[in-house]
Scaffold this motif. Sequence first.
Motif, PDB file in Angstrom:
ATOM      1  N   VAL A   1     -30.285 -15.873 -19.607  1.00  0.00           N
ATOM      2  CA  VAL A   1     -29.786 -16.040 -18.242  1.00  0.00           C
ATOM      3  C   VAL A   1     -28.843 -17.240 -18.177  1.00  0.00           C
ATOM      4  N   PHE A   2     -29.202 -18.301 -18.892  1.00  0.00           N
ATOM      5  CA  PHE A   2     -28.338 -19.485 -18.931  1.00  0.00           C
ATOM      6  C   PHE A   2     -26.948 -19.140 -19.425  1.00  0.00           C
ATOM      7  N   TRP A   3     -26.856 -18.437 -20.550  1.00  0.00           N
ATOM      8  CA  TRP A   3     -25.552 -18.100 -21.109  1.00  0.00           C
ATOM      9  C   TRP A   3     -24.760 -17.216 -20.159  1.00  0.00           C
ATOM     10  N   THR A   4     -25.455 -16.292 -19.507  1.00  0.00           N
ATOM     11  CA  THR A   4     -24.772 -15.415 -18.555  1.00  0.00           C
ATOM     12  C   THR A   4     -24.189 -16.218 -17.390  1.00  0.00           C
ATOM     13  N   LYS A   5     -24.992 -17.108 -16.819  1.00  0.00           N
ATOM     14  CA  LYS A   5     -24.534 -17.913 -15.686  1.00  0.00           C
ATOM     15  C   LYS A   5     -23.438 -18.890 -16.107  1.00  0.00           C
ATOM     16  N   TYR A   6     -23.699 -19.622 -17.170  1.00  0.00           N
ATOM     17  CA  TYR A   6     -22.797 -20.703 -17.565  1.00  0.00           C
ATOM     18  C   TYR A   6     -21.422 -20.192 -17.966  1.00  0.00           C
ATOM     19  N   MET A   7     -21.384 -19.209 -18.851  1.00  0.00           N
ATOM     20  CA  MET A   7     -20.101 -18.710 -19.345  1.00  0.00           C
ATOM     21  C   MET A   7     -19.295 -18.054 -18.229  1.00  0.00           C
ATOM     22  N   HIS A   8     -19.962 -17.324 -17.368  1.00  0.00           N
ATOM     23  CA  HIS A   8     -19.227 -16.630 -16.311  1.00  0.00           C
ATOM     24  C   HIS A   8     -18.819 -17.570 -15.184  1.00  0.00           C
ATOM     25  N   TYR A   9     -19.544 -18.661 -14.999  1.00  0.00           N
ATOM     26  CA  TYR A   9     -19.073 -19.642 -14.028  1.00  0.00           C
ATOM     27  C   TYR A   9     -17.863 -20.382 -14.577  1.00  0.00           C
ATOM     28  N   CYS A  10     -17.981 -20.876 -15.796  1.00  0.00           N
ATOM     29  CA  CYS A  10     -16.878 -21.654 -16.371  1.00  0.00           C
ATOM     30  C   CYS A  10     -15.613 -20.822 -16.547  1.00  0.00           C
ATOM     31  N   LEU A  11     -15.747 -19.609 -17.040  1.00  0.00           N
ATOM     32  CA  LEU A  11     -14.573 -18.797 -17.352  1.00  0.00           C
ATOM     33  C   LEU A  11     -14.009 -18.067 -16.138  1.00  0.00           C
ATOM     34  N   PHE A  12     -14.888 -17.527 -15.314  1.00  0.00           N
ATOM     35  CA  PHE A  12     -14.423 -16.686 -14.208  1.00  0.00           C
ATOM     36  C   PHE A  12     -14.688 -17.285 -12.827  1.00  0.00           C
ATOM     37  N   GLY A  13     -15.434 -18.376 -12.764  1.00  0.00           N
ATOM     38  CA  GLY A  13     -15.742 -18.976 -11.480  1.00  0.00           C
ATOM     39  C   GLY A  13     -16.770 -18.192 -10.682  1.00  0.00           C
ATOM     40  N   ILE A  14     -17.523 -17.305 -11.344  1.00  0.00           N
ATOM     41  CA  ILE A  14     -18.518 -16.473 -10.657  1.00  0.00           C
ATOM     42  C   ILE A  14     -19.717 -17.323 -10.254  1.00  0.00           C
ATOM     43  N   ASN A  15     -20.148 -17.183  -9.029  1.00  0.00           N
ATOM     44  CA  ASN A  15     -21.246 -17.968  -8.472  1.00  0.00           C
ATOM     45  C   ASN A  15     -22.537 -17.733  -9.259  1.00  0.00           C
ATOM     46  N   PRO A  16     -23.122 -18.761  -9.881  1.00  0.00           N
ATOM     47  CA  PRO A  16     -24.351 -18.573 -10.660  1.00  0.00           C
ATOM     48  C   PRO A  16     -25.556 -18.227  -9.792  1.00  0.00           C
ATOM     49  N   LEU A  17     -25.419 -18.387  -8.468  1.00  0.00           N
ATOM     50  CA  LEU A  17     -26.516 -18.043  -7.549  1.00  0.00           C
ATOM     51  C   LEU A  17     -26.408 -16.608  -7.039  1.00  0.00           C
ATOM     52  N   ASP A  18     -25.358 -15.902  -7.448  1.00  0.00           N
ATOM     53  CA  ASP A  18     -25.206 -14.502  -7.064  1.00  0.00           C
ATOM     54  C   ASP A  18     -26.095 -13.655  -7.984  1.00  0.00           C
ATOM     55  N   GLU A  19     -27.341 -13.479  -7.568  1.00  0.00           N
ATOM     56  CA  GLU A  19     -28.344 -12.835  -8.429  1.00  0.00           C
ATOM     57  C   GLU A  19     -27.976 -11.397  -8.792  1.00  0.00           C
ATOM     58  N   THR A  20     -27.324 -10.705  -7.872  1.00  0.00           N
ATOM     59  CA  THR A  20     -26.967  -9.309  -8.144  1.00  0.00           C
ATOM     60  C   THR A  20     -25.990  -9.207  -9.308  1.00  0.00           C
ATOM     61  N   LYS A  21     -24.929  -9.994  -9.260  1.00  0.00           N
ATOM     62  CA  LYS A  21     -23.933  -9.957 -10.334  1.00  0.00           C
ATOM     63  C   LYS A  21     -24.503 -10.490 -11.645  1.00  0.00           C
ATOM     64  N   ILE A  22     -25.278 -11.567 -11.567  1.00  0.00           N
ATOM     65  CA  ILE A  22     -25.864 -12.144 -12.782  1.00  0.00           C
ATOM     66  C   ILE A  22     -26.783 -11.131 -13.454  1.00  0.00           C
ATOM     67  N   LYS A  23     -27.561 -10.402 -12.664  1.00  0.00           N
ATOM     68  CA  LYS A  23     -28.468  -9.397 -13.230  1.00  0.00           C
ATOM     69  C   LYS A  23     -27.695  -8.276 -13.909  1.00  0.00           C
ATOM     70  N   VAL A  24     -26.617  -7.812 -13.257  1.00  0.00           N
ATOM     71  CA  VAL A  24     -25.796  -6.745 -13.842  1.00  0.00           C
ATOM     72  C   VAL A  24     -25.223  -7.197 -15.183  1.00  0.00           C
TER      73      VAL A  24
END
Length: 491
Positions: free
Chosen positions: A232-255
């Motif tokens: 979960v960490f890698w999913t949140k961290y990489m997508h926040y840093c690279l794409f600016g995706i909100n790490p608190l957006d549970e729906t997108k993080i789960k997908v």
Amino acid sequence: MGKQILAKLLVTLLASLTVADASLDPLTVKSAYVNKGESKYEKPRIKPGPKAKALNSLQIYALTHPDGFLGKLLIPLYSNIGGIVSTPDSAHKQRLMFGNNFVYCGEVCLSGFSDVAHAITTPQARTFRLGRTPHAPRRMPKGVNGRNIWMLSLSQKGAGGDGTHEALRKSMEDHVIGADALKRQKDSVAKLIVHQLLIDYKAMTRVERKGWFGKNKKIVTNEKFLTDNWLVFWTKYMHYCLFGINPLDETKIKVMKNFFYKSNKPLAVLYYATLVGPLVGLLTGTPKGIKKVTKIYEESPALATFFEAHGENPIQKNELAKAMVPIMVIAGMVGPMTLANISLGFKPPAEHQFAKEKLDFTKVWDKIDLDSKTEVEQYIYECGRLHQPVSATHRVATEPFTVKIGGRDRTFPTGTTVNIPIGLSMVNEDFWGDTTYEFDHKRKNLCPFSMIFNSVGTASNGRVCPGKYLAMNLITDLVVGMGKIRRELLN
């Protein structure tokens, strides 16, 4: 009768790929390497058995006659089957049996340090292949008018490319893996993601005591941390840093987590392989996942300000979003995590046949100066040298070439796939010397000649890992943060 002979040949071929039948020149880049004499791989160090010799000769014949019957039959078999079952260790055994130059998995492998250094610092022609594994063009992303936008298969200018590789890479660096990503990496959100990981690590790690009076201490991390919190960490961290995706957006993080780490494993990597891809896609639902993740990328903050380039081969927003999915599957979500796993002791390092003892990187980790960024980075680079995050890449020969294999000159035609064995170069005794298989993060020329990011130190042909600095910044923070927790627990 002919079918029976062919069947026996195929069975023998498959077995040869999985069972080992066996009981540098001056560096042209910056001319910093001094030849130490005769190559240790000039002559075989392990005597190949009769079967290994026969199959080696058969594959050489196929590769030197690719348009003949055996070439058309055997090269795809060796490539597709060998690409799936081969390992860095099996490639190492091939070199020990046949020398620096050998044939393997339907490719010609030139493993001399100077050969690899030259290959990754000059323009490359490419095909649909990842390392030793062929990829299916039909499962790769397509752009405008069906053009190929799978970056790792695109040839560069100077090697037959039409400029699409350069345009796509520039677009990726402008919008995804560039200054904005490094800026986000330093902000409070990214730091909070790392901080939470360290809290979880401390809570889920303990000390095991063994021996007399519990004298021998061992750090053990709960398996749930590695299969849940870590991914979960890698999913949140990489997508926040690279794409600016909100790490608190549970729906997108789960997908995204379910897509990249299906059943807690990076199974999506196999979807692109020619041989097993269809089965993987059927069992994991990867095609549907690709569509969902592409949509998330296209709607991400990083691409919200997308501007279409003009001039030669302009890249469109949807093309970049499509192209980034396999890049993240194959590299972004796997490569940095592999290097982190090795550096942090979450995964045991590769065992090398000539190592004097079994290596435990954590013993060094527990002693290095965590307040010295230089020493921490040296530690990470040495971990990567002995266990590379990417063991091989490839190029396609743009003209006939002749190399010595097994003591004889062999000429291969234009179009031959040439393996670039980064992993073998990082444990090439001709360059690294007698301490090749020992852990020494203070060794001479470690960082200046490291190839773990598809470059020779800072020398590159334009294919250096674009996320190199992002990855090193993160792994450095983890080595320091978790290292301090380890010492607190051990003391």
